[in-house]
Motif scaffolding. Structure first.
Motif, PDB file in Angstrom:
ATOM      1  N   UNK A 149      47.876  18.812  27.407  1.00 18.95           N
ATOM      2  CA  UNK A 149      46.560  18.527  27.997  1.00 18.95           C
ATOM      3  C   UNK A 149      45.312  17.746  27.138  1.00 18.95           C
ATOM      4  N   UNK A 150      45.711  17.649  26.054  1.00 22.43           N
ATOM      5  CA  UNK A 150      44.838  17.090  24.843  1.00 22.43           C
ATOM      6  C   UNK A 150      43.844  18.070  24.425  1.00 22.43           C
ATOM      7  N   UNK A 151      44.079  19.327  24.401  1.00 21.71           N
ATOM      8  CA  UNK A 151      42.939  20.360  23.780  1.00 21.71           C
ATOM      9  C   UNK A 151      43.320  20.368  22.340  1.00 21.71           C
ATOM     10  N   UNK A 152      42.428  20.834  21.821  1.00 24.62           N
ATOM     11  CA  UNK A 152      42.175  20.930  20.098  1.00 24.62           C
ATOM     12  C   UNK A 152      42.447  22.317  19.848  1.00 24.62           C
ATOM     13  N   UNK A 153      42.380  22.478  18.602  1.00 26.09           N
ATOM     14  CA  UNK A 153      42.751  24.120  17.868  1.00 26.09           C
ATOM     15  C   UNK A 153      41.637  24.854  18.288  1.00 26.09           C
ATOM     16  N   UNK A 198      45.145  12.579  15.000  1.00 28.11           N
ATOM     17  CA  UNK A 198      45.830  11.419  15.890  1.00 28.11           C
ATOM     18  C   UNK A 198      45.902  11.768  17.281  1.00 28.11           C
ATOM     19  N   UNK A 199      45.829  13.358  17.606  1.00 27.60           N
ATOM     20  CA  UNK A 199      45.705  13.741  18.990  1.00 27.60           C
ATOM     21  C   UNK A 199      44.440  13.538  19.568  1.00 27.60           C
ATOM     22  N   UNK A 200      43.174  13.763  18.885  1.00 23.64           N
ATOM     23  CA  UNK A 200      42.113  13.601  19.134  1.00 23.64           C
ATOM     24  C   UNK A 200      41.950  12.060  19.469  1.00 23.64           C
ATOM     25  N   UNK A 201      42.380  11.188  18.541  1.00 24.76           N
ATOM     26  CA  UNK A 201      42.140   9.774  18.627  1.00 24.76           C
ATOM     27  C   UNK A 201      43.048   9.174  19.822  1.00 24.76           C
ATOM     28  N   UNK A 202      44.127  10.089  20.414  1.00 26.84           N
ATOM     29  CA  UNK A 202      44.678   9.656  21.528  1.00 26.84           C
ATOM     30  C   UNK A 202      43.974   9.941  22.674  1.00 26.84           C
ATOM     31  N   UNK A 203      43.601  11.218  22.889  1.00 17.81           N
ATOM     32  CA  UNK A 203      42.465  11.712  23.900  1.00 17.81           C
ATOM     33  C   UNK A 203      41.497  10.779  23.873  1.00 17.81           C
ATOM     34  N   UNK A 204      40.739  10.520  23.105  1.00 12.16           N
ATOM     35  CA  UNK A 204      39.437   9.658  23.116  1.00 12.16           C
ATOM     36  C   UNK A 204      39.992   8.137  23.736  1.00 12.16           C
ATOM     37  N   UNK A 251      37.569  20.913  22.068  1.00 12.53           N
ATOM     38  CA  UNK A 251      38.126  21.937  20.828  1.00 12.53           C
ATOM     39  C   UNK A 251      38.619  21.129  19.666  1.00 12.53           C
ATOM     40  N   UNK A 252      38.065  19.956  19.224  1.00 12.25           N
ATOM     41  CA  UNK A 252      38.512  19.365  17.989  1.00 12.25           C
ATOM     42  C   UNK A 252      37.199  19.681  16.866  1.00 12.25           C
ATOM     43  N   UNK A 253      37.657  19.680  15.784  1.00 11.09           N
ATOM     44  CA  UNK A 253      36.852  19.811  14.753  1.00 11.09           C
ATOM     45  C   UNK A 253      35.655  18.609  14.569  1.00 11.09           C
ATOM     46  N   UNK A 254      34.917  18.586  13.869  1.00 13.91           N
ATOM     47  CA  UNK A 254      33.878  17.657  13.636  1.00 13.91           C
ATOM     48  C   UNK A 254      34.269  16.543  12.540  1.00 13.91           C
ATOM     49  N   UNK A 255      35.168  16.883  11.564  1.00 16.53           N
ATOM     50  CA  UNK A 255      36.049  15.973  10.856  1.00 16.53           C
ATOM     51  C   UNK A 255      36.904  15.083  11.807  1.00 16.53           C
ATOM     52  N   UNK A 256      37.538  15.797  12.741  1.00 14.72           N
ATOM     53  CA  UNK A 256      38.596  14.827  13.703  1.00 14.72           C
ATOM     54  C   UNK A 256      37.412  14.128  14.466  1.00 14.72           C
TER      55      UNK A 256
END
Length: 148
Positions: free
Chosen positions: A66-70, A99-105, A129-134
């Motif tokens: 589903x593209x959810x972050x940690x 890369x997961x965050x990039x794919x979702x975005x 649910x992604x960190x600010x660094x991501x």
């Protein structure tokens, strides 16, 4: 006991449940039979019909799809009573969150983002649910692709 057993089997027939989810559902339906509920859950676990380990693997996989972050995955796992198992599963995963965050975005913002749209990207990925660094990495990458 047979009605608690049958209800538990019906619940598990629809989808996997964690022990705490199953216990909560049974307790709502049978508030006076807490001893029977514990016995039924123990029997289900002995027979391999309910497993927190199996539920955790399945649930984490579905969250990743589903593209959810940690951060969001762990927070939702706390509500399901499996946070410790999920943290272990995420720790053992070889998953590139950047890369997961990039794919979702990229799916949400296929044409890249302008400076004005970065706040939208930040809110969107924070909710996921992604960190600010991501998120900074994604914004920088999408900004470059928008200017190309």
């Amino acid at each position: 006991m047979s009605s608690v057993w049958n209800t538990a089997l019906n619940i598990l027939a629809r989808r996997e449940h964690s022990e705490s989810e199953l216990q909560a559902k049974l307790a709502r339906k049978f508030p006076e039979e807490s001893d029977q509920i514990e016995a039924v859950i123990a029997r289900l676990q002995e027979q391999g019909l309910q497993s927190d380990e199996r539920f955790t693997e399945m649930w984490v996989r579905s969250q990743l799809m589903k593209g959810r972050g940690p951060i969001r995955i762990v927070n939702e796992a706390r509500q399901r009573g499996i946070a410790e198992r999920v943290e272990q599963a995420l720790g053992s995963l070889d998953h590139d969150w950047f890369e997961a965050a990039l794919d979702v975005a990229k799916r949400k913002f296929p044409n890249g983002v302008s400076f004005e749209q970065q706040a939208k990207v930040y809110r969107f990925l924070s909710y996921r649910g992604y960190s600010s660094d991501c998120i900074r990495y994604v914004c920088d990458t999408l900004k470059q692709s928008a200017s190309d």
